[in-house]
Design a protein around this motif. Structure first.
Motif, PDB file in Angstrom:
ATOM      1  N   GLU A  97      -2.233   6.773  15.549  1.00  0.00           N
ATOM      2  CA  GLU A  97      -3.672   6.613  15.781  1.00  0.00           C
ATOM      3  C   GLU A  97      -4.074   7.243  17.105  1.00  0.00           C
ATOM      4  N   LEU A 117      -3.141  -1.247   4.541  1.00  0.00           N
ATOM      5  CA  LEU A 117      -4.462  -1.740   4.167  1.00  0.00           C
ATOM      6  C   LEU A 117      -5.267  -2.171   5.391  1.00  0.00           C
ATOM      7  N   ARG A 118      -4.619  -2.846   6.315  1.00  0.00           N
ATOM      8  CA  ARG A 118      -5.327  -3.320   7.511  1.00  0.00           C
ATOM      9  C   ARG A 118      -5.812  -2.171   8.386  1.00  0.00           C
ATOM     10  N   ARG A 119      -5.180  -1.033   8.275  1.00  0.00           N
ATOM     11  CA  ARG A 119      -5.585   0.131   9.082  1.00  0.00           C
ATOM     12  C   ARG A 119      -6.510   1.072   8.312  1.00  0.00           C
ATOM     13  N   GLY A 120      -7.046   0.591   7.217  1.00  0.00           N
ATOM     14  CA  GLY A 120      -8.072   1.337   6.510  1.00  0.00           C
ATOM     15  C   GLY A 120      -7.584   2.336   5.492  1.00  0.00           C
ATOM     16  N   PHE A 121      -6.295   2.299   5.144  1.00  0.00           N
ATOM     17  CA  PHE A 121      -5.759   3.206   4.132  1.00  0.00           C
ATOM     18  C   PHE A 121      -5.888   2.582   2.742  1.00  0.00           C
ATOM     19  N   ALA A 122      -6.034   3.433   1.751  1.00  0.00           N
ATOM     20  CA  ALA A 122      -6.091   2.980   0.362  1.00  0.00           C
ATOM     21  C   ALA A 122      -5.143   3.828  -0.474  1.00  0.00           C
ATOM     22  N   TRP A 128      -1.309   7.314   0.346  1.00  0.00           N
ATOM     23  CA  TRP A 128      -2.300   6.439   0.966  1.00  0.00           C
ATOM     24  C   TRP A 128      -3.237   7.292   1.809  1.00  0.00           C
ATOM     25  N   ARG A 134      -6.840   7.775   4.160  1.00  0.00           N
ATOM     26  CA  ARG A 134      -7.995   7.280   4.917  1.00  0.00           C
ATOM     27  C   ARG A 134      -8.868   8.496   5.178  1.00  0.00           C
ATOM     28  N   SER A 137     -11.829   6.807  11.587  1.00  0.00           N
ATOM     29  CA  SER A 137     -13.047   6.106  11.186  1.00  0.00           C
ATOM     30  C   SER A 137     -13.823   5.642  12.405  1.00  0.00           C
TER      31      SER A 137
END
Length: 313
Positions: free
Chosen positions: A89, A124-129, A306, A308, A313
């Motif tokens: 990050e 998921l908590r870091r905004g990835f899907a 995964w 983002r 963001s």
């Protein structure tokens, strides 16, 4: 390479291999790559890739992707993953710029073996899907061929089919663009037309493009890649000969008629006839059509990407 890195790589490889025997032996970038990110029990390799606006590649992904290839081990591999993502990050915050107008056209991507679910909550908590899956189907040459579907005829595409192919490929592209990786482009029809025209003119022994007719109407198409054209994807699976199922689409008015299943069976017969050991394909995980269809036809997840998007963001 630090001495501790070898232990992480070995333990990660053993854990992943035990989760999925179809995965290839895991490698790591060579000495010319950027220094890896390191935490206790974790190692990661960051990279950046770019495709040009107006290229075929720009239809299937963001223009700029920042990727992280992770190796995690130890008693708490999820924590190791979290530490690596935290370092990444910081890198992304400095590296990603939107001065070229990329914004939505950037993505941060982490590709994981699908059955190695360690760290899912962390992503998921870091905004990835989990957006895109590379699915696999191993060869099954014991069958007697695809079953006949009443009213369905599958034939090799011809030059006169170009308008039909462009229409159906455009429908598929627009549908898949809803799910976050395939990208709408103003020149999509032009690019898809050029590509279909080039494939029709190639003259391969096994044609790459096929048309499905339902009672004489062309309402579905299939696109396949056989070795050596499919060699670009072969490193993702432990198999000698690997095929790639590029696309399959059925027009709305022909859904639930058996056209899709007939096209899939035809593809598998083509791959089997060329002694392909495993077939790979990409699909959008969120698609309510693709996911159940492919898994009902013998595929299962091998690698999960995964995403983002935008990258920061």
């Amino acid at each position: 390479m630090h001495a501790s890195d070898t232990a992480v790589l070995d333990e990660h490889a053993k854990r992943v291999a035990s989760a999925d025997a179809v995965l290839p032996p895991l490698t790591h970038p060579g000495s010319g790559s950027a220094p890896p990110l390191r935490v206790r029990d974790g190692l990661a390799f960051a990279s950046r890739s770019k495709v040009a606006p107006g290229s075929m590649g720009s239809l299937w992904r963001p223009l700029v992707e920042y990727r992280l290839d992770v190796r995690i081990a130890g008693p708490d591999p999820a924590s190791a993953l979290d530490g690596l993502l935290c370092q990444w990050e910081d890198q992304l915050a400095e590296a990603v710029t939107y001065d070229e107008g990329y914004d939505w056209d950037t993505a941060a991507v982490v590709i994981r073996p699908s059955r190695d679910t360690t760290g899912t909550t962390t992503l998921l908590r870091r905004g990835f899907a989990p957006n895109r899956v590379l699915a696999v189907r191993l060869a099954n040459r014991l069958g007697s061929g695809p079953p006949a579907v009443p009213g369905v005829r599958i034939r090799a595409a011809e030059e006169s089919d170009l308008p039909t192919l462009v229409r159906m490929r455009s429908e598929l592209h627009a549908y898949d663009a809803q799910f976050g990786v395939v990208t709408p482009r103003a020149d999509a029809v032009e690019r898809l037309t050029e590509d279909a025209r080039a494939q029709l003119a190639e003259g391969r022994t096994v044609p790459p493009l096929w048309i499905a007719e339902l009672y004489g109407r062309p309402l579905g198409f299939l696109e396949v890649e056989l070795p050596p054209q499919s060699d670009w994807i072969s490193g993702y699976v432990a198999a000698d000969r690997v095929g790639y199922l590029s696309s399959l689409h059925v027009a709305e008015e022909a859904r639930s008629s058996g056209v899709g299943s007939a096209l899939a069976a035809h593809a598998h017969q083509l791959f089997d006839s060329e002694d392909v050991d495993a077939v790979l394909l990409h699909h959008a995980l969120e698609s309510p059509r693709s996911t159940p269809f492919w898994y009902a036809n013998g595929y299962r997840p091998l690698w999960t990407s995964w995403y983002r998007r935008p990258a920061v963001s």
